[in-house]
Enzyme design. Structure first.
Site, PDB file in Angstrom:
ATOM      1  N   CYS A   1      -3.419  -7.424  -5.153  1.00  0.00           N
ATOM      2  CA  CYS A   1      -4.825  -7.040  -5.180  1.00  0.00           C
ATOM      3  C   CYS A   1      -5.645  -8.076  -5.955  1.00  0.00           C
ATOM      4  CB  CYS A   1      -4.996  -5.666  -5.815  1.00  0.00           C
ATOM      5  SG  CYS A   1      -6.715  -5.103  -5.864  1.00  0.00           S
TER       6      CYS A   1
ATOM      7  N   GLY B   1      -2.767  -1.928   7.762  1.00  0.00           N
ATOM      8  CA  GLY B   1      -3.719  -1.278   6.876  1.00  0.00           C
ATOM      9  C   GLY B   1      -4.890  -0.662   7.595  1.00  0.00           C
ATOM     10  N   ARG B   2      -5.994  -1.402   7.669  1.00  0.00           N
ATOM     11  CA  ARG B   2      -7.253  -0.833   8.162  1.00  0.00           C
ATOM     12  C   ARG B   2      -7.164  -0.318   9.588  1.00  0.00           C
ATOM     13  NH1 ARG B   2     -10.701  -5.901   6.989  1.00  0.00           N
ATOM     14  NH2 ARG B   2      -8.605  -6.803   6.945  1.00  0.00           N
TER      15      ARG B   2
ATOM     16  N   PRO C   1      -1.018   0.645   1.298  1.00  0.00           N
ATOM     17  CA  PRO C   1      -1.787   1.320   0.246  1.00  0.00           C
ATOM     18  C   PRO C   1      -3.214   0.804   0.245  1.00  0.00           C
ATOM     19  CG  PRO C   1      -0.333  -0.322  -0.718  1.00  0.00           C
ATOM     20  CD  PRO C   1      -0.010  -0.274   0.743  1.00  0.00           C
TER      21      PRO C   1
ATOM     22  N   GLN D   1       2.680   3.164  -5.075  1.00  0.00           N
ATOM     23  CA  GLN D   1       2.334   1.824  -5.540  1.00  0.00           C
ATOM     24  C   GLN D   1       1.722   1.892  -6.939  1.00  0.00           C
ATOM     25  OE1 GLN D   1      -0.989  -0.894  -4.312  1.00  0.00           O
ATOM     26  NE2 GLN D   1       0.695  -2.122  -3.482  1.00  0.00           N
TER      27      GLN D   1
END
Length: 348
Positions: free
Chosen positions: A114, A248-249, A31, A84
């Site tokens: 986060c 992720g990225r 996410p 999420q």
């Protein structure tokens, strides 16, 4: 709205008894705020039938007080998709999960990782690593409201905590509340002194600590997250014993490099790898439908800029879309023109 059909349509897991969440969680796309919206997920789904895709984080307060369809709506063609949620109030999380039941998510995930200032000000995200008892209350409330598994994405610790002490305690307390799957970002989060961007890179990775949790908690399923940039790395981590890998990225910036061969390499599917050209072509009906409904091209194509990363024509592809997609009336003809910048180099 009809969002069209992906190359690999996947129906909700509850309608596919042969497909279990543990299977899809072998590889997932993380996410990511402002990135993993429904258009991004639709594009990623063109590459992989099996990978688990996540929403951006949505706060429980927003779900309870906002517009559920706008915040939570998505096409089943994107599935399997996990939601999420961010929050730290059990009763609000319970109500948010009740609302989310109307949408075909296969998992609801609580954000305990986060480190942004906005999330800290709301007393959730990574700061919850200090409060495993509260997290246990939160997930218990969520499980009461959910028909699908509740999972947790967390860090190995925050600030001055000792991860070797904190992480096992956290998994034990929260696991006792019924969570069976954890996605662990193998870095600390420094809530003071580092920006969210710096928290993604500066704290050192401790993959061995996360791997050790798989032996300490036999009954839990653990996915590894953080710093993984290739399928080779993902396969290596799976071979070492984690049950899943979250990327992720790298998946966002180089979707073909991460996802195009994932079904064969990670999930053992007897299917050909997907060409980026075919994934782009499969998006065209979806884009047409979205534009017909009043959408703007850039809203979708901003997620497609990395389709040809590392290939001849990639720069021209990005430039054509970046310069033209925000123009009034821009449509699929622009995408086809950008695609021609790549295919012409293949022909040459």
């Amino acid at each position: 709205m009809d969002y069209g059909q992906p190359i690999h349509p996947v129906h909700p897991i509850k309608d596919r008894p042969d497909m279990h969440l543990s299977h899809h969680a072998r590889l997932s796309v993380a996410p990511m705020m402002d990135w993993t919206d429904r258009h991004c997920r639709m594009f990623h789904r063109q590459f992989s039938r099996h990978a688990l895709l996540y929403t951006e984080m949505v706060t429980a307060q927003a779900i309870v007080h906002g517009e559920p369809e706008r915040l939570l709506g998505f096409s089943p063609a994107e599935g399997p998709v996990a939601l999420q949620i961010g929050g730290s109030e059990p009763e609000v999380l319970f109500r948010a999960c009740q609302i989310a039941r109307d949408f075909p998510y296969v998992e609801v995930n609580l954000n305990v990782g986060c480190p942004s200032d906005r999330v800290q000000s709301g007393a959730f995200g990574a700061c919850l690593m200090r409060e495993p008892a509260l997290v246990a209350e939160c997930v218990a409330a969520m499980r009461e409201a959910c028909e699908v598994p509740v999972t947790v994405k967390c860090r190995i610790g925050v600030d001055e905590q000792d991860p070797h002490e904190v992480l096992p305690e956290f998994l034990a307390r929260v696991g006792a509340a019924g969570v069976e799957h954890f996605i662990i970002h193998a870095r600390k989060a420094w809530l003071q002194g580092l920006s969210p961007k710096e928290n993604r890179d500066i704290p050192p990775l401790d993959y061995d600590l996360v791997l050790s949790m798989t032996g300490l908690f036999i009954g839990l399923s653990i996915s590894l997250n953080g710093g993984i940039t290739s399928l080779d790395e993902a396969e290596a981590h799976l071979d070492r014993g984690v049950q899943g890998v979250m990327i992720g990225r790298a998946a966002y910036h180089e979707p073909a490099n991460i996802l195009a061969s994932a079904d064969r390499r990670i999930f053992g599917a007897d299917t050909p790898d997907v060409l980026a050209e075919d994934a782009v072509g499969a998006m065209l009906p979806y884009i047409d439908d979205y534009l017909t409904a009043g959408g703007r091209l850039h809203t979708i194509t901003r997620h497609m800029l990395g389709a040809f990363a590392g290939r001849p024509g990639a720069r021209a592809w990005r430039r054509t879309l970046s310069e033209g997609a925000t123009a009034p009336g821009a449509g699929t003809a622009l995408v086809e023109a950008a695609l021609a910048e790549v295919t012409s180099r293949i022909a040459a």
